[in-house]
Write a protein that holds these residues in place. Structure first.
Motif, PDB file in Angstrom:
ATOM      1  N   UNK A  30      -5.689   5.329  -3.852  1.00 17.10           N
ATOM      2  CA  UNK A  30      -5.688   4.927  -5.255  1.00 17.10           C
ATOM      3  C   UNK A  30      -4.321   4.351  -5.570  1.00 17.10           C
ATOM      4  N   UNK A  31      -4.265   3.024  -5.693  1.00 17.41           N
ATOM      5  CA  UNK A  31      -2.982   2.345  -5.835  1.00 17.41           C
ATOM      6  C   UNK A  31      -2.272   2.719  -7.131  1.00 17.41           C
ATOM      7  N   UNK A  32      -3.016   2.851  -8.232  1.00 14.83           N
ATOM      8  CA  UNK A  32      -2.385   3.126  -9.519  1.00 14.83           C
ATOM      9  C   UNK A  32      -1.652   4.464  -9.538  1.00 14.83           C
ATOM     10  N   UNK A  33      -2.119   5.432  -8.733  1.00  9.68           N
ATOM     11  CA  UNK A  33      -1.481   6.748  -8.683  1.00  9.68           C
ATOM     12  C   UNK A  33      -0.734   6.983  -7.382  1.00  9.68           C
ATOM     13  N   UNK A  34      -0.868   6.030  -6.442  1.00  8.73           N
ATOM     14  CA  UNK A  34      -0.226   6.119  -5.124  1.00  8.73           C
ATOM     15  C   UNK A  34      -0.638   7.411  -4.407  1.00  8.73           C
ATOM     16  N   UNK A  35      -1.940   7.651  -4.388  1.00 11.86           N
ATOM     17  CA  UNK A  35      -2.509   8.858  -3.786  1.00 11.86           C
ATOM     18  C   UNK A  35      -3.532   8.468  -2.731  1.00 11.86           C
ATOM     19  N   UNK A  95       6.430  14.382   1.592  1.00 13.97           N
ATOM     20  CA  UNK A  95       5.048  14.114   1.216  1.00 13.97           C
ATOM     21  C   UNK A  95       4.484  15.391   0.596  1.00 13.97           C
ATOM     22  N   UNK A  96       3.680  15.244  -0.453  1.00 15.35           N
ATOM     23  CA  UNK A  96       3.067  16.386  -1.126  1.00 15.35           C
ATOM     24  C   UNK A  96       1.561  16.328  -0.951  1.00 15.35           C
ATOM     25  N   UNK A  97       0.959  17.479  -0.678  1.00 18.09           N
ATOM     26  CA  UNK A  97      -0.483  17.565  -0.517  1.00 18.09           C
ATOM     27  C   UNK A  97      -1.037  18.618  -1.464  1.00 18.09           C
ATOM     28  N   UNK A  98      -2.145  18.301  -2.099  1.00 20.32           N
ATOM     29  CA  UNK A  98      -2.901  19.263  -2.897  1.00 20.32           C
ATOM     30  C   UNK A  98      -4.367  19.111  -2.528  1.00 20.32           C
ATOM     31  N   UNK A  99      -5.115  20.234  -2.552  1.00 21.26           N
ATOM     32  CA  UNK A  99      -6.524  20.139  -2.197  1.00 21.26           C
ATOM     33  C   UNK A  99      -7.345  21.284  -2.735  1.00 21.26           C
ATOM     34  N   UNK A 100      -8.634  21.127  -2.654  1.00 16.68           N
ATOM     35  CA  UNK A 100      -9.594  22.139  -3.069  1.00 16.68           C
ATOM     36  C   UNK A 100     -10.599  22.286  -1.930  1.00 16.68           C
ATOM     37  N   UNK A 132      -2.875  13.283  -0.837  1.00 15.92           N
ATOM     38  CA  UNK A 132      -1.487  13.157  -0.390  1.00 15.92           C
ATOM     39  C   UNK A 132      -0.752  12.116  -1.243  1.00 15.92           C
ATOM     40  N   UNK A 133       0.479  12.421  -1.606  1.00 17.06           N
ATOM     41  CA  UNK A 133       1.307  11.444  -2.320  1.00 17.06           C
ATOM     42  C   UNK A 133       2.769  11.674  -1.978  1.00 17.06           C
ATOM     43  N   UNK A 134       3.574  10.630  -2.127  1.00 13.79           N
ATOM     44  CA  UNK A 134       5.002  10.726  -1.781  1.00 13.79           C
ATOM     45  C   UNK A 134       5.781  11.423  -2.884  1.00 13.79           C
ATOM     46  N   UNK A 166       0.820  -1.207   0.000  1.00 11.23           N
ATOM     47  CA  UNK A 166       0.000   0.000   0.000  1.00 11.23           C
ATOM     48  C   UNK A 166       0.849   1.250   0.000  1.00 11.23           C
ATOM     49  N   UNK A 167       0.329   2.326   0.570  1.00 10.69           N
ATOM     50  CA  UNK A 167       1.061   3.598   0.551  1.00 10.69           C
ATOM     51  C   UNK A 167       2.332   3.531   1.395  1.00 10.69           C
TER      52      UNK A 167
END
Length: 298
Positions: free
Chosen positions: A43-48, A86-91, A79-81, A24-25
């Protein structure tokens, strides 16, 4: 013998694949859920890893229709590595009286604000969307998102219905004194009917043609009201690496940010534009604007 080798390779690949799925993550999603109080989805395919928070506290009507949160009234943070963080983006879904306190809360938590705009027409109450981002570890970023959401909750707990105006009156007759503002900005401005406006051009080019102040690549400020009870509105032309400094300075001086977007697409260098609205003493407002300009490149 060859069959046994093939079988062994296939078995090893199967084990590796299963291990990757189980792994997992690579970061602590449980801490993010615990801090924010929100369950997330990986989301495993994007690791998010993504948490979401629908706005169910205030009914929003769009085009005379009661809009469900599922149709685009949901705040989220993903969140993703990265390479070493770690990087975070949000709305974030916000009402008008929430935007600036929440923006300040984001800055207090070390987050960035990267856009502010509307998604709808004929929405009641009006809804805005503020994009946030950040880099760090799970604890820091999750606490930042938590602070943003808690600020929203505190505003709505104090006043369940969104406000329809900023605090403070605006005099109906304008008598702004131009000379003190011109001295502060170090430049002559334009006066009309007791109002005052000043503009600062910036350099860019488009399709091989230089463009600047007259083509709209500028920072400007317009003052109305009186010297002691003034209102200022305007626009800031910002290079991408200047934006956070300008936003933080304007919010630090109590000036409200009302939009962040682009005006052009093919100019070089590329500018972002921030629109603002502030109330207070004209000199104090001007000092904040000047201070924000000083955070920019020469």
């Amino acid at each position: 013998m060859q069959r046994l080798k093939t079988l062994a390779i296939a078995t090893a690949m199967s084990i590796l694949t299963s291990t990757a799925i189980v792994a997992g993550p690579s970061f602590d999603t449980a801490s993010i859920e615990k801090i924010t109080g929100l369950k997330g989805q990986y989301t495993e395919t994007e690791q998010v890893f993504k948490i979401s928070r629908p706005r169910t506290d205030v009914q929003v009507n769009v085009d005379n229709w009661k809009m469900p949160p599922f149709m685009g009234l949901t705040s989220w943070a993903a969140f993703t590595s990265g390479q070493d963080h770690l990087m975070m983006m949000g709305d974030t879904v916000l009402f008008e009286d929430e935007v600036n306190p929440v923006m300040s809360a984001a800055f207090e938590s070390g987050l960035e604000v990267t856009a502010l705009h509307n998604h709808f027409f004929f929405d009641n109450p009006k809804v805005y969307f503020m994009h946030i981002g950040g880099m760090g570890n799970e604890i820091t970023l999750a606490n930042g998102v938590k602070h943003v959401y808690e600020t929203i909750d505190a505003i709505r707990k104090a006043k369940p219905e969104p406000q329809k105006s900023f605090d403070g009156e605006i005099p109906s007759i304008s008598t702004i004194s131009a000379p003190p503002l011109e001295e502060l900005f170090g430049k002559k401005g334009e006066s009309k009917d007791g109002m005052f406006k000043i503009s600062f051009g910036r350099a860019s080019s488009m399709h091989g043609k230089p463009i600047a102040n007259a083509m709209g690549v500028n920072t400007w400020a317009a003052f109305a009201g009186t010297d002691d009870k003034a209102v200022v509105d305007g626009d800031f032309a910002m290079l991408p690496n200047e934006m956070q400094g300008v936003l933080k300075t304007m919010r630090g001086g109590g000036i409200n940010v009302v939009a962040i977007h682009q005006h052009m697409t093919d100019e070089e260098p590329h500018y972002l534009f921030m629109h603002y609205w502030g109330k207070g003493r004209a000199a104090d407002l001007a000092k904040t604007i000047q201070k924000a300009m000083k955070t920019q490149s020469p």
